[in-house]
Scaffold this motif. Structure first.
Motif, PDB file in Angstrom:
ATOM      1  N   HIS A  18     -24.872  70.222  11.412  1.00 46.00           N
ATOM      2  CA  HIS A  18     -23.659  69.910  10.655  1.00 46.00           C
ATOM      3  C   HIS A  18     -22.982  68.723  11.307  1.00 46.00           C
ATOM      4  N   LEU A  19     -22.558  67.772  10.496  1.00 42.27           N
ATOM      5  CA  LEU A  19     -21.948  66.547  10.994  1.00 42.27           C
ATOM      6  C   LEU A  19     -20.506  66.454  10.505  1.00 42.27           C
ATOM      7  N   GLY A  20     -19.616  66.126  11.425  1.00 42.45           N
ATOM      8  CA  GLY A  20     -18.204  65.974  11.073  1.00 42.45           C
ATOM      9  C   GLY A  20     -17.534  64.973  11.988  1.00 42.45           C
ATOM     10  N   PHE A  21     -16.206  64.980  11.979  1.00 44.89           N
ATOM     11  CA  PHE A  21     -15.466  64.091  12.876  1.00 44.89           C
ATOM     12  C   PHE A  21     -14.148  64.743  13.259  1.00 44.89           C
ATOM     13  N   SER A  22     -13.634  64.348  14.426  1.00 44.89           N
ATOM     14  CA  SER A  22     -12.300  64.776  14.844  1.00 44.89           C
ATOM     15  C   SER A  22     -11.365  63.583  14.716  1.00 44.89           C
ATOM     16  N   TYR A  23     -10.105  63.887  14.427  1.00 45.90           N
ATOM     17  CA  TYR A  23      -9.156  62.824  14.110  1.00 45.90           C
ATOM     18  C   TYR A  23      -7.891  62.925  14.944  1.00 45.90           C
ATOM     19  N   HIS A  24      -7.462  61.764  15.471  1.00 47.66           N
ATOM     20  CA  HIS A  24      -6.149  61.552  16.073  1.00 47.66           C
ATOM     21  C   HIS A  24      -5.729  60.130  15.734  1.00 47.66           C
ATOM     22  N   GLY A  25      -4.436  59.913  15.520  1.00 49.84           N
ATOM     23  CA  GLY A  25      -3.944  58.542  15.472  1.00 49.84           C
ATOM     24  C   GLY A  25      -3.697  57.990  14.084  1.00 49.84           C
ATOM     25  N   ASP A  26      -4.236  56.801  13.836  1.00 53.97           N
ATOM     26  CA  ASP A  26      -3.989  56.073  12.591  1.00 53.97           C
ATOM     27  C   ASP A  26      -4.691  56.779  11.438  1.00 53.97           C
ATOM     28  N   VAL A  27      -3.919  57.229  10.471  1.00 54.89           N
ATOM     29  CA  VAL A  27      -4.475  58.024   9.374  1.00 54.89           C
ATOM     30  C   VAL A  27      -5.363  57.203   8.444  1.00 54.89           C
ATOM     31  N   SER A  28      -5.307  55.896   8.553  1.00 55.58           N
ATOM     32  CA  SER A  28      -6.139  55.071   7.678  1.00 55.58           C
ATOM     33  C   SER A  28      -7.624  55.333   7.923  1.00 55.58           C
ATOM     34  N   ALA A  29      -7.996  55.607   9.176  1.00 55.12           N
ATOM     35  CA  ALA A  29      -9.404  55.906   9.484  1.00 55.12           C
ATOM     36  C   ALA A  29      -9.812  57.246   8.880  1.00 55.12           C
ATOM     37  N   LEU A  44     -18.087  62.820  15.285  1.00 58.13           N
ATOM     38  CA  LEU A  44     -17.601  61.516  15.686  1.00 58.13           C
ATOM     39  C   LEU A  44     -16.275  61.793  16.382  1.00 58.13           C
ATOM     40  N   HIS A  45     -16.167  61.473  17.638  1.00 56.54           N
ATOM     41  CA  HIS A  45     -15.058  61.950  18.457  1.00 56.54           C
ATOM     42  C   HIS A  45     -13.818  61.082  18.309  1.00 56.54           C
ATOM     43  N   SER A  46     -12.714  61.716  17.898  1.00 53.08           N
ATOM     44  CA  SER A  46     -11.389  61.111  17.916  1.00 53.08           C
ATOM     45  C   SER A  46     -11.331  59.778  17.181  1.00 53.08           C
ATOM     46  N   ILE A  47     -11.744  59.818  15.907  1.00 53.39           N
ATOM     47  CA  ILE A  47     -11.566  58.608  15.098  1.00 53.39           C
ATOM     48  C   ILE A  47     -10.059  58.482  14.806  1.00 53.39           C
ATOM     49  N   GLY A  48      -9.613  57.277  14.619  1.00 52.68           N
ATOM     50  CA  GLY A  48      -8.194  57.051  14.326  1.00 52.68           C
ATOM     51  C   GLY A  48      -7.556  56.062  15.262  1.00 52.68           C
ATOM     52  N   GLY A  49      -7.906  56.113  16.542  1.00 51.05           N
ATOM     53  CA  GLY A  49      -7.384  55.137  17.473  1.00 51.05           C
ATOM     54  C   GLY A  49      -7.889  53.743  17.119  1.00 51.05           C
ATOM     55  N   GLY A  50      -6.965  52.836  16.831  1.00 49.38           N
ATOM     56  CA  GLY A  50      -7.365  51.493  16.418  1.00 49.38           C
ATOM     57  C   GLY A  50      -7.600  51.347  14.932  1.00 49.38           C
ATOM     58  N   GLY A  51      -7.441  52.438  14.174  1.00 48.82           N
ATOM     59  CA  GLY A  51      -7.561  52.363  12.722  1.00 48.82           C
ATOM     60  C   GLY A  51      -8.977  52.104  12.237  1.00 48.82           C
ATOM     61  N   VAL A  52      -9.086  51.587  11.025  1.00 50.24           N
ATOM     62  CA  VAL A  52     -10.384  51.371  10.398  1.00 50.24           C
ATOM     63  C   VAL A  52     -11.184  50.300  11.137  1.00 50.24           C
ATOM     64  N   ASP A  53     -10.495  49.322  11.702  1.00 50.36           N
ATOM     65  CA  ASP A  53     -11.200  48.249  12.412  1.00 50.36           C
ATOM     66  C   ASP A  53     -12.019  48.813  13.572  1.00 50.36           C
ATOM     67  N   THR A  54     -11.418  49.679  14.374  1.00 47.47           N
ATOM     68  CA  THR A  54     -12.149  50.286  15.488  1.00 47.47           C
ATOM     69  C   THR A  54     -13.200  51.265  14.987  1.00 47.47           C
ATOM     70  N   LEU A  55     -12.908  51.975  13.913  1.00 46.75           N
ATOM     71  CA  LEU A  55     -13.896  52.873  13.311  1.00 46.75           C
ATOM     72  C   LEU A  55     -15.164  52.100  12.962  1.00 46.75           C
ATOM     73  N   ARG A  56     -14.994  50.949  12.371  1.00 49.09           N
ATOM     74  CA  ARG A  56     -16.162  50.134  12.002  1.00 49.09           C
ATOM     75  C   ARG A  56     -16.963  49.715  13.240  1.00 49.09           C
ATOM     76  N   LYS A  57     -16.269  49.317  14.301  1.00 47.95           N
ATOM     77  CA  LYS A  57     -16.959  48.857  15.502  1.00 47.95           C
ATOM     78  C   LYS A  57     -17.686  50.002  16.199  1.00 47.95           C
ATOM     79  N   ARG A  58     -17.087  51.199  16.174  1.00 44.64           N
ATOM     80  CA  ARG A  58     -17.684  52.330  16.880  1.00 44.64           C
ATOM     81  C   ARG A  58     -18.874  52.937  16.136  1.00 44.64           C
ATOM     82  N   PHE A  59     -18.798  52.966  14.784  1.00 46.69           N
ATOM     83  CA  PHE A  59     -19.778  53.758  14.044  1.00 46.69           C
ATOM     84  C   PHE A  59     -20.482  53.056  12.884  1.00 46.69           C
ATOM     85  N   LEU A  60     -19.896  52.022  12.329  1.00 46.83           N
ATOM     86  CA  LEU A  60     -20.451  51.443  11.105  1.00 46.83           C
ATOM     87  C   LEU A  60     -21.231  50.167  11.364  1.00 46.83           C
TER      88      LEU A  60
END
Length: 444
Positions: free
Chosen positions: A187-198, A152-168
């Motif tokens: 293997h499934l993972g994610f990369s992270y930048h930005g808001d640590v809440s995501a 999941l590419h660059s989760i974190g931008g926009g926090g949990v709200d954007t995470l939900r819209k992009r993937f959930l």
């Protein structure tokens, strides 16, 4: 290795081979250098699968646009033990996946591991069908029927709200989990930048997802200074926290930005001198790679190697890796503290912000500004200072040389803010460009 085989691997023709044979000392030196690094790559074992992953990974974000050049780089990397290749649909506007796929398809499938990503950062790609089309297109471009490491590419931008819209909310993460069950994703993972809440949300729910790896930005500066490096406005977290949380959960880390976008190659001279005093022959890049690789929960360390000399040096660094000593770790920690005294812009030159609709060369502007800071040309003194005019003149002259096309200057920024959501470092780009404009403004 025979002389004939050595020449063949160098790609020399008959005429060139005859000329080289007359240079026996150079020939012997080349053979010695090749043999000194061949088959000595440091590997880490991926939990669960037992995959042997090279501790040096090949980041394919900014490749040469020539397929033959990419083939040569990939061939050399594989021959010397590199087996992890990281790309994404958004790199080079899709060209990276094509170049990577073409180069790797020339090698047996069990000689390499491919990592690519769900790069659905733009809101028009939050639609399930659009995102799945991107996913399937990656298989075609990469010329594979399974992907070893999918993110999941660059989760974190926009926090949990954007995470939900992009993937959930759209069911996309559920789809990717099913693809992993079917074996099309190993293997499934994610990369992270930005808001640590995501970041926290995904790992706090890891019992539901069982992520196999996490990709984080980690280097000796971001280890304890990431949350302070953008004037404290963003909700980022230090790499020490990110790495520690993954380690506690038994999730291995893939590292991006080990050189902080090349910033460590352009440090202030007095900082470089401190490193040279301890290890005179080592580049700052080698220091940074050794520091990252010395952490045991690192699966691989990505480096964007678009030049053969960079690739050769990095392979030497990891073949095998020499773990940092306590004294070396302390020196790097001290240098990181000193770097925080330099008011640079935390740009890693990833170019996600580009192209600017008004033509501003955003990374180029920031790179020159940071160089001026590290060279102690900036910040400028008070306008009443005796050396103010001369230092500003030097800055302006250097700026014009670094950015000869005036249409790419910071002054072209129209504050449209289109770049803000694209920047993984969450830099307030228009504000920083405005600082450059102010620095360029001659006082009357």
């Amino acid at each position: 290795m025979s002389r004939r085989e050595f020449l063949r691997r160098l790609g020399l023709g008959t005429g060139s081979a005859m000329a080289l044979m007359a240079m026996e000392p150079l020939n012997a030196l080349a053979r010695q250098n090749k043999e000194s690094i061949e088959n000595r790559m440091t590997y880490r074992v991926q939990h669960g699968s037992g995959n042997q992953i090279s501790l040096l990974g090949f980041g394919m974000m900014r490749l040469p646009n020539d397929q033959d050049e990419v083939n040569s780089l990939v061939d050399y990397a594989i021959e010397h033990g590199v087996n992890y290749f990281d790309t994404a649909p958004m790199y080079m506007r899709g060209r990276s996946e094509v170049l990577t796929g073409n180069a790797l398809a020339r090698h047996p499938r069990d000689k390499f591991f491919i990592a690519t990503k769900m790069s659905n950062q733009r809101d028009n790609l939050w639609d399930f069908d659009e995102a799945v089309n991107m996913y399937r297109q990656s298989f075609q471009r990469l010329r594979v029927d399974y992907i070893d490491y999918y993110l999941l590419h660059s989760i974190g931008g926009g926090g949990v709200d954007t995470l939900r819209k992009r993937f959930l909310d759209n069911g996309l993460l559920d789809f990717l989990l099913k693809e992993r069950e079917a074996g099309r994703i190993k293997h499934l993972g994610f990369s992270y930048h930005g808001d640590v809440s995501a970041f926290d949300w995904l790992l706090d729910h890891n019992d539901d997802y069982h992520f196999d790896f996490v990709q984080i930005q980690m280097n000796f500066l971001d280890w304890r200074h990431a949350s302070l490096n953008t004037s404290g406005w963003r909700k980022d977290a230090d790499a020490e926290y990110l790495y520690g949380k993954c380690e506690k959960l038994g999730i291995q880390c893939v590292v991006m930005e080990p050189l902080r976008g090349g910033a460590f190659g352009n440090m202030a001279q007095e900082l470089t001198d401190q490193l040279k005093a301890m290890r005179p022959d080592d580049s700052t890049a080698r220091w940074a790679f050794r520091w990252v690789g010395s952490h045991p929960n690192i699966l691989t360390t990505l480096s964007g190697m678009n030049q053969m000399d960079h690739l050769v040096e990095n392979i030497q660094t990891f073949s095998p890796l020499e773990v940092c000593t306590e004294a070396e770790n302390q020196l790097l920690a001290n240098i990181a503290d000193q770097m925080m005294g330099f008011p640079t812009i935390p740009c890693t030159t990833c170019e996600y912000c580009m192209p600017c609709p008004y033509g501003v060369n955003i990374p180029g502007n920031f790179a020159y500004y940071n160089k001026a800071v590290n060279d102690h040309l900036l910040p400028l003194p008070e306008p009443t200072a005796a050396d103010y005019a001369e230092r500003q003149k030097q800055f302006i002259e250097g700026y014009r040389q670094a950015l000869p096309d005036g249409d790419t200057w910071a002054r072209a920024c129209q504050d449209c803010e289109e770049c803000l959501s694209k920047c993984p470092q969450q830099i307030r780009i228009p504000n920083q460009l405005s600082r450059i404009v102010q620095t360029l403004r001659v006082r009357r």
